[in-house]
Enzyme design. Structure first.
Site, PDB file in Angstrom:
ATOM      1  N   HIS A 341       0.826  -1.211   0.000  1.00 48.91           N
ATOM      2  CA  HIS A 341       0.000   0.000   0.000  1.00 48.91           C
ATOM      3  C   HIS A 341       0.858   1.258   0.000  1.00 48.91           C
ATOM      4  CE1 HIS A 341       1.075   0.764   4.181  1.00 48.91           C
ATOM      5  NE2 HIS A 341       0.926  -0.541   4.375  1.00 48.91           N
ATOM      6  N   GLU A 417      -1.807  -7.309   7.873  1.00 46.53           N
ATOM      7  CA  GLU A 417      -0.468  -7.172   8.443  1.00 46.53           C
ATOM      8  C   GLU A 417      -0.392  -7.892   9.788  1.00 46.53           C
ATOM      9  OE1 GLU A 417       2.573  -7.242   8.544  1.00 46.53           O
ATOM     10  OE2 GLU A 417       3.146  -5.279   7.769  1.00 46.53           O
TER      11      GLU A 417
END
Length: 537
Positions: A341, A417
């Site tokens: 990202h 994550e």
């Protein structure tokens, strides 16, 4: 009845990999080229590219004269034998292409001949020009082509030849590029008569300019270097440090800069969004390990089977490396293009930012990075599906790319994550001050959890391995964009390489960078790209 000769070829830099075809229609009476065709195909196999070249050549001949007789010459024994009816067409990807090619002209007006590669230089060069153009995010144009002239180049001044110069691109199954024969050819070319090179360069410039004017183009020709999204390892220019993780006092690389410890070494986390920062590494050991690409030269016609690993590595089982050659035809792999990202407000602050914290959105810079990544992916044109982590920063990045590509986004929780527990939102230095023992244990062992019940790297690896297996099964033969985070991406790469857990500390992964891993039917994987940030510069 008018007679044409069609010479066609196709190649793939990786098999499958970035691919293209070339075809030229010649006047059978004079041998003069009448028209050329070439196209970048994205990621396909050699055999598919060869069939696409044949189809393009036949169509070009048909456009010149639908009533002509055509003699096809190719250096692909597979295509020639199959189209002549002597070999069966076994692969499902090739059958529709062969059927379509057989319908362009009545079968009785088309004959096929196998020729050595050295006699197929014109089409070969066109195919490489198309692949080179695709690597630059462009399509091949006739005005920029020098294939005709290159095919006529005196042998003393011609370099390694076409099909991507095997030593340059690893085409046709030359792992890691080149063979002794190719290297010898390169040496011969380097020692060629300099005067002949000068004469040829002048003639090349004259012909290129004339063709450019005649076709309404500029006459300029693009570079022909090997390029593309796959089959190479790209590293960013970000600064970095690296070293071994653990209590040795050496540097533990990370995506955060961290604070210097009392021994003077910089302890960083490397594997994580841990810091939302780009952190640094010592030139990744992963880039050295990519080695052979999944092989290229073994066609459907040759049923040779090479030794390979039979199972995909788990989070704890190292991969058994294949010797650089694939079985005869494994089909197209599932290719994961891994996009980290864009930046969030925490990125420049170098703070731990996992799945257990504030879930920040992209910053303005992060959105610009996502737009640039989207533009780069659109130019490559190979992504067929988009899957995103559920966190806000990845969903926002994926949404920007999806809008550009016209695709939907599927959310996969397994791509989230690592949870950094009580360390979420803290800098590395703050964690060292508050939780020194827990941090040392975490740096020393993949089984150690961050303070407060966070997720260990071992647990993350188990999750990513399971997610990988689900996605590979769901997307066989497809190219899928996975928008995720530092630790998941590094874990995909680590597992593909069969590398130890400490390798997580030796890879750099910048915000909005691209990496790629291909997964084959035999359980093997090939790392194609790592930390490519060229689209951000």
């Amino acid at each position: 009845m008018r007679e044409f000769i069609v010479e066609a070829d196709g190649g793939s830099r990786g098999n499958p990999g970035p691919a293209g075809y070339g075809a030229v229609v010649l006047d059978a009476a004079t041998g003069e080229p009448l028209t050329e065709a070439a196209e970048y195909l994205g990621v396909v196999t050699n055999n598919v590219a060869e069939y696409r070249g044949l189809l393009a050549g036949l169509r070009a001949a048909h456009a010149l004269d639908p009533g002509a007789a055509v003699h096809v010459r190719m250096d692909s024994k597979l295509v020639v034998e199959q189209m002549s009816g002597r070999w069966k067409i076994k692969h499902p990807d090739l059958r529709p292409l062969a059927t379509e090619a057989a319908r362009v002209f009545p079968p009785e007006r088309v004959t096929y001949e196998w020729i050595p590669r050295a006699r197929n230089k014109h089409a070969d060069r066109l195919a490489n020009e198309a692949m080179d153009a695709g690597g630059r995010g462009e399509q091949w144009t006739p005005s920029a082509s020098t294939a005709e002239l290159d095919a006529r180049r005196p042998p003393a001044t011609r370099a390694t030849g076409a099909r991507g110069a095997e030593a340059e691109a690893g085409v046709r199954g030359v792992p890691g590029g080149g063979t002794g024969a190719v290297r010898g050819a390169e040496a011969e070319a380097r020692g060629a008569n300099a005067e002949a090179d000068v004469r040829f360069a002048k003639a090349e410039a004259d012909v290129r300019a004339a063709r450019g004017v005649a076709r309404g183009g500029t006459g300029a020709t693009g570079a022909t270097g090997v390029a593309g999204a796959t089959g190479s390892t790209a590293t960013s220019g970000a600064t970095g440090t690296a070293g071994a993780a653990g209590p040795t006092g050496a540097t533990a690389a990370s995506d955060m800069t961290g604070a210097a410890d009392p021994a003077g070494a910089t302890a960083t986390t490397g594997a994580t969004d841990a810091t939302e920062a780009t952190g640094a590494t010592k030139a990744t050991d992963a880039t050295k390990a990519t080695g052979a690409t999944k092989a290229t030269g073994v066609t459907e016609a040759t049923a040779t089977t090479w030794p390979t690993a039979t199972t995909r590595p788990t989070a704890t089982t190292p991969v058994t490396a294949a010797p650089g050659w694939a079985p005869a035809d494994l089909g197209a792999p599932a290719t994961f293009v891994l996009l980290r990202h864009g930046e969030t407000p925490l990125t420049p602050q170098k703070r731990f930012s996992g799945s257990g914290g504030s879930d920040p959105a992209l910053s303005d810079i992060g959105r610009q990075q996502a737009e640039r990544a989207a533009a780069a992916l659109a130019r490559r044109g190979t992504v067929q599906a988009i899957v995103s982590s559920p966190l806000a920063r990845t969903r926002e990045t994926a949404g920007i790319v999806a809008a550009r590509l016209g695709l939907d986004v599927t959310v996969e929780d397994g791509l989230r994550e690592t949870d950094f527990g009580a360390w979420e939102g803290l800098t590395f230095g703050e964690v060292r001050e508050r939780y020194p023992d827990d941090l040392n244990a975490w740096l020393a062992s993949p089984d150690a959890e961050p303070t407060g019940g966070g997720e260990s790297f071992a647990a993350t690896a188990t999750r990513i391995a399971a997610t990988r297996d689900r996605l590979v099964a769901a997307h066989k033969g497809r190219t899928v964009l996975l928008v995720t985070h530092v630790t998941p991406i590094k874990t995909f790469v680590r597992l593909a390489l069969g590398a130890p857990p400490e390798s997580l500390f030796r890879m750099e992964l910048s915000a909005a960078s691209l990496s790629a891993v291909a997964y084959y039917a035999d359980g093997n994987a090939s790392v194609r790209l790592l930390n490519d940030t060229s689209h951000l510069r």
